[in-house]
Design an enzyme around this catalytic site. Structure first.
Site, PDB file in Angstrom:
ATOM      1  N   HIS A  51      45.230  62.483  17.806  1.00  0.00           N
ATOM      2  CA  HIS A  51      44.907  62.212  19.077  1.00  0.00           C
ATOM      3  C   HIS A  51      45.308  61.249  19.260  1.00  0.00           C
ATOM      4  O   HIS A  51      44.750  60.196  20.604  1.00  0.00           O
ATOM      5  CB  HIS A  51      43.259  61.498  18.638  1.00  0.00           C
ATOM      6  CG  HIS A  51      42.360  62.081  19.364  1.00  0.00           C
ATOM      7  ND1 HIS A  51      42.639  62.069  21.290  1.00  0.00           N
ATOM      8  CD2 HIS A  51      41.238  62.862  19.624  1.00  0.00           C
ATOM      9  CE1 HIS A  51      41.849  62.826  21.610  1.00  0.00           C
ATOM     10  NE2 HIS A  51      40.544  62.317  21.794  1.00  0.00           N
ATOM     11  N   ARG A  52      46.158  59.828  19.094  1.00  0.00           N
ATOM     12  CA  ARG A  52      46.496  58.580  18.939  1.00  0.00           C
ATOM     13  C   ARG A  52      47.823  59.270  20.093  1.00  0.00           C
ATOM     14  O   ARG A  52      47.675  57.907  20.826  1.00  0.00           O
ATOM     15  CB  ARG A  52      46.752  57.861  17.969  1.00  0.00           C
ATOM     16  CG  ARG A  52      45.955  57.946  17.146  1.00  0.00           C
ATOM     17  CD  ARG A  52      47.211  57.483  15.913  1.00  0.00           C
ATOM     18  NE  ARG A  52      48.216  57.729  15.133  1.00  0.00           N
ATOM     19  CZ  ARG A  52      48.741  57.564  13.816  1.00  0.00           C
ATOM     20  NH1 ARG A  52      48.730  56.518  13.896  1.00  0.00           N
ATOM     21  NH2 ARG A  52      49.723  59.076  13.821  1.00  0.00           N
TER      22      ARG A  52
END
Length: 432
Positions: free
Chosen positions: A405-406
């Protein structure tokens, strides 16, 4: 008297095991001779000599594991020939740097450490040696790991004395300095729950591959915030396309055993096409920036009896499905035999893990860092499906993408999986 160091043979290697010595103490060694076989976290590789002379000492016995950069043998004129250490115990070696020389190269001998001080009277550390960069700014010589630990602890590296080659600061130097200041070096993992012992339990030591696999997967789960996107693929066309392609290959092979493509080969082809259409997915998270890869290198997870390895299909988007099939079989065969070269299991930009051949319907895979995603592929199942309002027999296949998700948001991953589903449902379109 040249020391032979444990080399770095892959970009993930932090330690190696001497599998066997092919030379013994007193043997003549020429440049290019194979000294030993080294078991890394991925494969067993040959260690070649880069100096000639007499093998005077074997410091690390076969079966022992030491960090990269550790002295494992000594080559000299022959005047210092000594027997192997008794009871298989290695003689003490100089402290090793966190970062070791590249594959096959020998590291320079570490600088002598300062005389030891008693715990009650610690001497202040001398400033670390500094080099001057092109812009005239002095930089401290330290390994990346040492810098990271010092940064997390708020330690000024200019106050630390380096014990590595050329006075380079290594992990042990930083940890010793932190301990002297009374600071914690890093958060400790919670203690493991007690386990049963005794006659009912057999202890199975972890080998290199299993140990490194465990460490890297733990790091992945701790560092990369995962989320998952699942799609159900109408797999009728995959089944039909595979049958047609294999029938054509059989007709062309004549009397020879026909080459066959697998479902996974078609999946690889579709994933490569989807990555080409979605370059924003072919990325890696790198702190304050994203690294967008211009080439598509797909890792294919291969199960080993004692761990996992991910050989790489380079420029997969430029390969035909038959080339993907041939290269995948070759890489998997040599991976199971421990014969892969370092560049054949490093550098992937996206990975695929397929457990469909084991009858697994659906699962989630752990991201292979530093990649931003990995695709988990389940088995093709024949089951009732709804088409045009009617329930009819059909084939389905579930795919699940694990996402960092980064690097990627939900909508970005969803669009990629949706387009990949369309490509899988129309596999011949990727073969044109």
């Amino acid at each position: 008297m040249p020391d032979v160091f444990m080399p770095r043979l892959s970009d993930t290697m932090q330690e190696g095991t001497v599998s066997t010595w092919t030379k013994k103490v007193g043997d003549r060694v020429e440049k290019g001779d194979v000294l030993a076989e080294i078991e890394t976290d991925k494969a067993t590789m040959e260690l070649e000599a880069y100096e000639e002379g007499i093998l005077e000492k074997i410091v690390v016995e076969a079966g022992q594991t030491v960090p990269i950069g550790e002295v494992i043998a000594v080559i000299g004129s022959g005047s210092g020939v000594s027997a192997a250490p008794p009871n298989g115990e290695a003689t003490p070696a100089a402290p090793a740097a966190d970062a070791a020389p590249s594959a096959g190269a020998e590291a320079p001998a570490p600088a002598p450490s300062a005389p030891a001080k008693t715990p009650s009277t610690p001497a202040p550390s001398a400033p670390a040696p500094a080099s001057t960069a092109a812009d005239g700014v002095a930089t401290i010589k330290a390994s990346p790991l040492a810098r990271a630990i010092a940064r997390d602890a708020g330690l000024d590296l200019s106050t630390v004395r380096g014990s590595g080659p050329g006075g380079r600061i290594v992990r042990a130097d930083v940890e010793n300095a932190i301990a002297a200041l009374g600071k914690p070096a890093a958060a400790q993992a919670p203690a493991a729950a007690p386990v049963a012992s005794g006659a009912d339990v057999e202890e199975v030591p972890l080998n290199n591959i299993r140990r490194i696999t465990a460490r890297r997967l733990t790091e992945s789960m701790q560092q990369a915030p995962h989320f998952f996107v699942t799609s159900v693929v109408d797999a009728d066309e995959i089944v039909a396309a595979r049958a047609r392609i294999n029938a054509g290959l059989a007709a062309l092979s004549g009397d020879e055993a026909p080459a066959k493509i697998s479902v996974n080969d078609l999946v690889v082809k579709a994933v490569a096409a989807a990555l080409r259409a979605h370059p924003e997915v072919n990325v890696a998270f790198a702190g304050e920036k994203l690294l967008r890869h211009k080439r598509i290198h797909i890792g294919i997870a291969v199960a080993l009896p004692d761990g996992l390895i991910v050989p790489v299909l380079r420029d997969a988007d430029t390969l035909t499905v038959t080339q993907i099939s041939a290269q995948s079989r070759d890489l998997a065969t040599r991976a199971r035999a421990g014969k892969l070269k370092p560049d054949e299991f490093t550098g992937s930009t996206f990975s695929i893990s397929n457990l469909g051949m084991f009858g697994v319907d659906q699962f989630t895979a752990v991201i292979n860092p530093p990649e931003a995603g990995i695709l988990a592929v389940g088995a093709i199942k024949q089951e009732p499906v709804v088409r045009d309002g009617s329930v009819v027999p059909g084939h389905t296949m579930k795919i699940t993408m694990s996402v960092d998700h980064r690097a990627l948001d939900g909508a970005t991953a969803a669009k990629f999986v949706a387009d990949l589903t369309t490509l899988l449902e129309n596999p011949l379109a990727t073969l044109a």
